[in-house]
Design a protein around this motif. Sequence first.
Motif, PDB file in Angstrom:
ATOM      1  N   LEU A 290      -5.490 -26.449 -22.696  1.00  0.00           N
ATOM      2  CA  LEU A 290      -5.889 -25.061 -22.524  1.00  0.00           C
ATOM      3  C   LEU A 290      -5.646 -24.235 -23.784  1.00  0.00           C
ATOM      4  CD1 LEU A 290      -6.983 -22.987 -20.500  1.00  0.00           C
ATOM      5  CD2 LEU A 290      -4.629 -22.611 -19.752  1.00  0.00           C
ATOM      6  N   TYR A 291      -4.434 -24.326 -24.330  1.00  0.00           N
ATOM      7  CA  TYR A 291      -4.150 -23.460 -25.477  1.00  0.00           C
ATOM      8  C   TYR A 291      -4.903 -23.909 -26.723  1.00  0.00           C
ATOM      9  CZ  TYR A 291      -0.841 -25.603 -28.827  1.00  0.00           C
ATOM     10  OH  TYR A 291      -0.265 -26.333 -29.821  1.00  0.00           O
ATOM     11  N   LYS A 292      -5.133 -25.208 -26.897  1.00  0.00           N
ATOM     12  CA  LYS A 292      -5.925 -25.674 -28.048  1.00  0.00           C
ATOM     13  C   LYS A 292      -7.374 -25.210 -27.928  1.00  0.00           C
ATOM     14  CE  LYS A 292      -3.333 -29.451 -29.973  1.00  0.00           C
ATOM     15  NZ  LYS A 292      -3.401 -29.287 -31.398  1.00  0.00           N
ATOM     16  N   SER A 293      -7.898 -25.211 -26.724  1.00  0.00           N
ATOM     17  CA  SER A 293      -9.262 -24.717 -26.502  1.00  0.00           C
ATOM     18  C   SER A 293      -9.362 -23.231 -26.830  1.00  0.00           C
ATOM     19  CB  SER A 293      -9.696 -24.954 -25.057  1.00  0.00           C
ATOM     20  OG  SER A 293      -9.716 -26.325 -24.769  1.00  0.00           O
ATOM     21  N   ILE A 294      -8.404 -22.461 -26.345  1.00  0.00           N
ATOM     22  CA  ILE A 294      -8.418 -21.013 -26.597  1.00  0.00           C
ATOM     23  C   ILE A 294      -8.269 -20.737 -28.089  1.00  0.00           C
ATOM     24  CG2 ILE A 294      -7.225 -18.826 -26.192  1.00  0.00           C
ATOM     25  CD1 ILE A 294      -6.466 -19.952 -23.396  1.00  0.00           C
TER      26      ILE A 294
ATOM     27  N   GLY B 206      -9.156 -22.631 -30.539  1.00  0.00           N
ATOM     28  CA  GLY B 206     -10.412 -22.992 -31.189  1.00  0.00           C
ATOM     29  C   GLY B 206     -11.508 -21.963 -30.984  1.00  0.00           C
ATOM     30  N   LEU B 207     -11.492 -21.304 -29.841  1.00  0.00           N
ATOM     31  CA  LEU B 207     -12.496 -20.280 -29.560  1.00  0.00           C
ATOM     32  C   LEU B 207     -12.208 -18.967 -30.276  1.00  0.00           C
ATOM     33  CD1 LEU B 207     -13.047 -20.826 -25.719  1.00  0.00           C
ATOM     34  CD2 LEU B 207     -14.672 -21.306 -27.558  1.00  0.00           C
ATOM     35  N   THR B 208     -10.947 -18.537 -30.260  1.00  0.00           N
ATOM     36  CA  THR B 208     -10.620 -17.224 -30.834  1.00  0.00           C
ATOM     37  C   THR B 208     -10.407 -17.278 -32.342  1.00  0.00           C
ATOM     38  OG1 THR B 208      -8.262 -17.516 -30.385  1.00  0.00           O
ATOM     39  CG2 THR B 208      -9.570 -16.378 -28.702  1.00  0.00           C
ATOM     40  N   ARG B 209      -9.803 -18.336 -32.841  1.00  0.00           N
ATOM     41  CA  ARG B 209      -9.534 -18.512 -34.281  1.00  0.00           C
ATOM     42  C   ARG B 209      -8.857 -17.288 -34.905  1.00  0.00           C
ATOM     43  NH1 ARG B 209     -13.844 -22.436 -36.785  1.00  0.00           N
ATOM     44  NH2 ARG B 209     -14.189 -23.730 -34.963  1.00  0.00           N
ATOM     45  N   ARG B 210      -7.880 -16.776 -34.201  1.00  0.00           N
ATOM     46  CA  ARG B 210      -7.148 -15.605 -34.693  1.00  0.00           C
ATOM     47  C   ARG B 210      -6.203 -16.020 -35.802  1.00  0.00           C
ATOM     48  NH1 ARG B 210      -3.204 -11.475 -31.228  1.00  0.00           N
ATOM     49  NH2 ARG B 210      -3.421  -9.740 -32.695  1.00  0.00           N
TER      50      ARG B 210
ATOM     51  N   GLN C 121      -3.324 -24.099 -37.206  1.00  0.00           N
ATOM     52  CA  GLN C 121      -3.888 -23.049 -38.038  1.00  0.00           C
ATOM     53  C   GLN C 121      -3.916 -21.663 -37.404  1.00  0.00           C
ATOM     54  OE1 GLN C 121      -7.775 -24.040 -39.446  1.00  0.00           O
ATOM     55  NE2 GLN C 121      -7.955 -22.211 -40.698  1.00  0.00           N
ATOM     56  N   TYR C 122      -4.166 -21.594 -36.110  1.00  0.00           N
ATOM     57  CA  TYR C 122      -4.451 -20.303 -35.497  1.00  0.00           C
ATOM     58  C   TYR C 122      -3.288 -19.775 -34.657  1.00  0.00           C
ATOM     59  CZ  TYR C 122      -9.096 -21.546 -37.052  1.00  0.00           C
ATOM     60  OH  TYR C 122     -10.165 -21.918 -37.815  1.00  0.00           O
ATOM     61  N   SER C 123      -3.379 -18.481 -34.365  1.00  0.00           N
ATOM     62  CA  SER C 123      -2.272 -17.749 -33.772  1.00  0.00           C
ATOM     63  C   SER C 123      -2.353 -17.579 -32.256  1.00  0.00           C
ATOM     64  CB  SER C 123      -2.226 -16.372 -34.438  1.00  0.00           C
ATOM     65  OG  SER C 123      -1.256 -15.544 -33.897  1.00  0.00           O
ATOM     66  N   PHE C 124      -3.531 -17.380 -31.724  1.00  0.00           N
ATOM     67  CA  PHE C 124      -3.685 -16.933 -30.339  1.00  0.00           C
ATOM     68  C   PHE C 124      -4.117 -18.051 -29.416  1.00  0.00           C
ATOM     69  CE2 PHE C 124      -6.148 -15.139 -26.835  1.00  0.00           C
ATOM     70  CZ  PHE C 124      -5.293 -14.161 -26.376  1.00  0.00           C
ATOM     71  N   PRO C 125      -3.370 -18.318 -28.360  1.00  0.00           N
ATOM     72  CA  PRO C 125      -2.058 -17.802 -27.950  1.00  0.00           C
ATOM     73  C   PRO C 125      -0.935 -18.651 -28.542  1.00  0.00           C
ATOM     74  CG  PRO C 125      -2.932 -19.212 -26.222  1.00  0.00           C
ATOM     75  CD  PRO C 125      -3.957 -19.198 -27.332  1.00  0.00           C
ATOM     76  N   SER C 126       0.280 -18.232 -28.335  1.00  0.00           N
ATOM     77  CA  SER C 126       1.442 -18.989 -28.802  1.00  0.00           C
ATOM     78  C   SER C 126       1.648 -20.212 -27.912  1.00  0.00           C
ATOM     79  CB  SER C 126       2.689 -18.106 -28.764  1.00  0.00           C
ATOM     80  OG  SER C 126       3.853 -18.897 -28.904  1.00  0.00           O
ATOM     81  N   GLY C 127       1.447 -21.383 -28.491  1.00  0.00           N
ATOM     82  CA  GLY C 127       1.651 -22.620 -27.733  1.00  0.00           C
ATOM     83  C   GLY C 127       3.097 -22.836 -27.359  1.00  0.00           C
TER      84      GLY C 127
END
Length: 182
Positions: free
Chosen positions: A76-80, A82-86, A105-111
């Motif tokens: 779930l968090y890897k998918s999110i 990848g979509l948001t790329r914050r 690489q990305y910030s959102f959400p915190s895994g």
Amino acid sequence: MQAWLQHLNDLEVSVCRLWSRSGQRRWIRYPFVLISRLGDGLFWYSLMAALPLVYGLKGLQASLHMLATGGIALLLYKSIKGLTRRSRPCDHASDITALVPPLDQYSFPSGHTLHAVAFSTVAICYFPVLAWILIPFTTLIALSRIILGLHYPSDVLIATLIGLGLAYASLSISCDFILGVW
């Protein structure tokens, strides 16, 4: 980057600067680095290994439940992400330093936060006596992600909500399955 994320980054970066500056103090940085590293998985996998030893079959059930929930949380968090790329605060503002290397690489959400909340919620539902250690530990993990310059407060807040939702959904499904509702 989506305009709404850029706007959110701009709103939150001042909080990140303040918290990141506090992390520059050694007596603050070292404990939060340790907490964050334990939250990488070492603490959780150790807990999952210890529960069956301490609580027997019920501990094994809790550990397997945590493991399954963790697997879903990872997807779930890897998918999110990848979509948001914050971008991370340390990438968004040059005066914010990542005090530990990020795991992705990305910030959102915190895994870290999502997993900590999901694991703690499941474990506490099985063994409420663990709340006295898991709630403060999970809170410190969440705070560490901001202090170490890796996440915005909203990354941690949303990860908390996702972790709670995922844990409660998995507990509901588990109870339904055990009770034979399915």
